[in-house]
Scaffold this active site. Sequence first.
Site, PDB file in Angstrom:
ATOM      1  N   GLU A   1      12.985   5.871 -15.395  1.00 37.61           N
ATOM      2  CA  GLU A   1      12.478   4.708 -14.660  1.00 37.61           C
ATOM      3  C   GLU A   1      11.335   4.097 -15.452  1.00 37.61           C
ATOM      4  O   GLU A   1      10.494   4.810 -15.990  1.00 37.61           O
ATOM      5  CB  GLU A   1      11.905   5.091 -13.284  1.00 37.61           C
ATOM      6  CG  GLU A   1      12.867   5.620 -12.260  1.00 37.61           C
ATOM      7  CD  GLU A   1      12.139   5.985 -10.955  1.00 37.61           C
ATOM      8  OE1 GLU A   1      10.951   5.605 -10.807  1.00 37.61           O
ATOM      9  OE2 GLU A   1      12.745   6.646 -10.104  1.00 37.61           O
TER      10      GLU A   1
ATOM     11  N   GLU B   1      12.886  -3.732  -2.199  1.00 33.99           N
ATOM     12  CA  GLU B   1      13.353  -2.871  -1.103  1.00 33.99           C
ATOM     13  C   GLU B   1      12.285  -2.832  -0.010  1.00 33.99           C
ATOM     14  O   GLU B   1      11.210  -2.283  -0.203  1.00 33.99           O
ATOM     15  CB  GLU B   1      13.649  -1.465  -1.627  1.00 33.99           C
ATOM     16  CG  GLU B   1      14.715  -1.439  -2.705  1.00 33.99           C
ATOM     17  CD  GLU B   1      14.815  -0.092  -3.394  1.00 33.99           C
ATOM     18  OE1 GLU B   1      15.148   0.904  -2.703  1.00 33.99           O
ATOM     19  OE2 GLU B   1      14.542  -0.024  -4.608  1.00 33.99           O
TER      20      GLU B   1
ATOM     21  N   LYS C   1      10.430   0.557   1.478  1.00 31.47           N
ATOM     22  CA  LYS C   1       9.547   1.403   0.691  1.00 31.47           C
ATOM     23  C   LYS C   1       8.120   1.230   1.195  1.00 31.47           C
ATOM     24  O   LYS C   1       7.780   0.240   1.852  1.00 31.47           O
ATOM     25  CB  LYS C   1       9.652   1.036  -0.786  1.00 31.47           C
ATOM     26  CG  LYS C   1      11.065   1.235  -1.339  1.00 31.47           C
ATOM     27  CD  LYS C   1      11.083   1.336  -2.830  1.00 31.47           C
ATOM     28  CE  LYS C   1      10.583   2.691  -3.270  1.00 31.47           C
ATOM     29  NZ  LYS C   1      10.680   2.894  -4.714  1.00 31.47           N
TER      30      LYS C   1
ATOM     31  N   GLU D   1       5.287  -1.146  -4.045  1.00 30.66           N
ATOM     32  CA  GLU D   1       6.571  -0.448  -4.142  1.00 30.66           C
ATOM     33  C   GLU D   1       7.741  -1.318  -3.695  1.00 30.66           C
ATOM     34  O   GLU D   1       8.870  -1.111  -4.140  1.00 30.66           O
ATOM     35  CB  GLU D   1       6.536   0.842  -3.308  1.00 30.66           C
ATOM     36  CG  GLU D   1       5.573   1.902  -3.830  1.00 30.66           C
ATOM     37  CD  GLU D   1       6.090   2.599  -5.076  1.00 30.66           C
ATOM     38  OE1 GLU D   1       7.270   2.412  -5.417  1.00 30.66           O
ATOM     39  OE2 GLU D   1       5.307   3.321  -5.706  1.00 30.66           O
TER      40      GLU D   1
END
Length: 364
Positions: free
Chosen positions: A288, A339, A342, A347
């Site tokens: 990542e 998202e 999260k 985040e």
Amino acid sequence: MERHAVFSYIPRMLKLEVEAKNKQMGLMSSMCRLILVTTIILAAHQFSISSSLPIGVCYGLNGNNLPPPSEVVGLYKRSGIEFIRLYEPRSDVLEALRGSGLAVALCPTNEDLANIAQRPDAADAWVNTNIAPYMSDVLFRWIILGNEVIPGPLANYVPAAIANTRNSLAAIGLANVTVTTAIPGNALEASYPPSAGAFSSDVTDVMIAVAGILASSDAPLMINVYPYFAYASNPSQVPVDYALFAATTPVVTDGSFLYYDLFDAMVDAFHAALEKIGYPGLRVAIGESGWPSAGNDPYTSIDNAMIYNRNLVNHVLTNGTPRRPGEIMETFLFAMFNENLKQGAVEQNFGFFYPNMNPVYPFW
């Protein structure tokens, strides 16, 4: 589950080096950064990574407004993204991947790790449930046992989980699939300068075991690397150009190694740590890396995210690191979508795309 651990990069001597360089470069650095941002914005519509390059994007599912997996797979293909990393073996996603040609990195959930490690038949069951039914038309390239569980209470399960899963894959004819684990920056107790990189004492034994298993199959260790967190937590000591691959002179001098970007320094800290436990030849891959486009102004921005990700791709496709020159690293960018489930605004804003599949910024 995805978790972004803040890399334990607390530069002590870096401050002195930066202050000296700032006296010489302050105005020039600001002007160069302005020119760089302007150039990227003007040229962004021409930038494409769709020419069969080995770069992947992580597909997280922590959102209640994400598009159906079949549409997501289509978006990967239209965008020219060839690798996809999944954090759980969801059957609807695996079905959508049939015949796609995408190379898949699949993780069991961390909750399954202990069972897979302690019982070979559990590893067989996991493989027979989540791999075997799809293997004829889904290209499994990596299985990642444990996402950021080292350090932590699950760490000691990782070596046996890797070994058992390798055996289970071999039993169904997939011995060529790479089996590894992904670790965060806080697996290191020291990372500055990069040559001081060393694993924390509480994980050294397990990392020796993991490295030995990976070396036996020529598999890389996956590391999750986030210069953003080091920069945002310490902006007075970490120059933004150093974090964004935009420095024009070395920021850190470590013996004979010169570091123009924080990413290389962080990766080489892992290389140094592997050398210290007796595995200097073990390769690393990037599980990542990314930069959020919002959530923590002024450190997060669309410009910064676009600059970092573009420069990261260009860098890993053409350069190794000072300790490993010429060694190209397989790399997964984080992440495909913003998202909304999260934790925290930062985040939630790592995505290249909004849930409606419109781009957050021109990239692919």
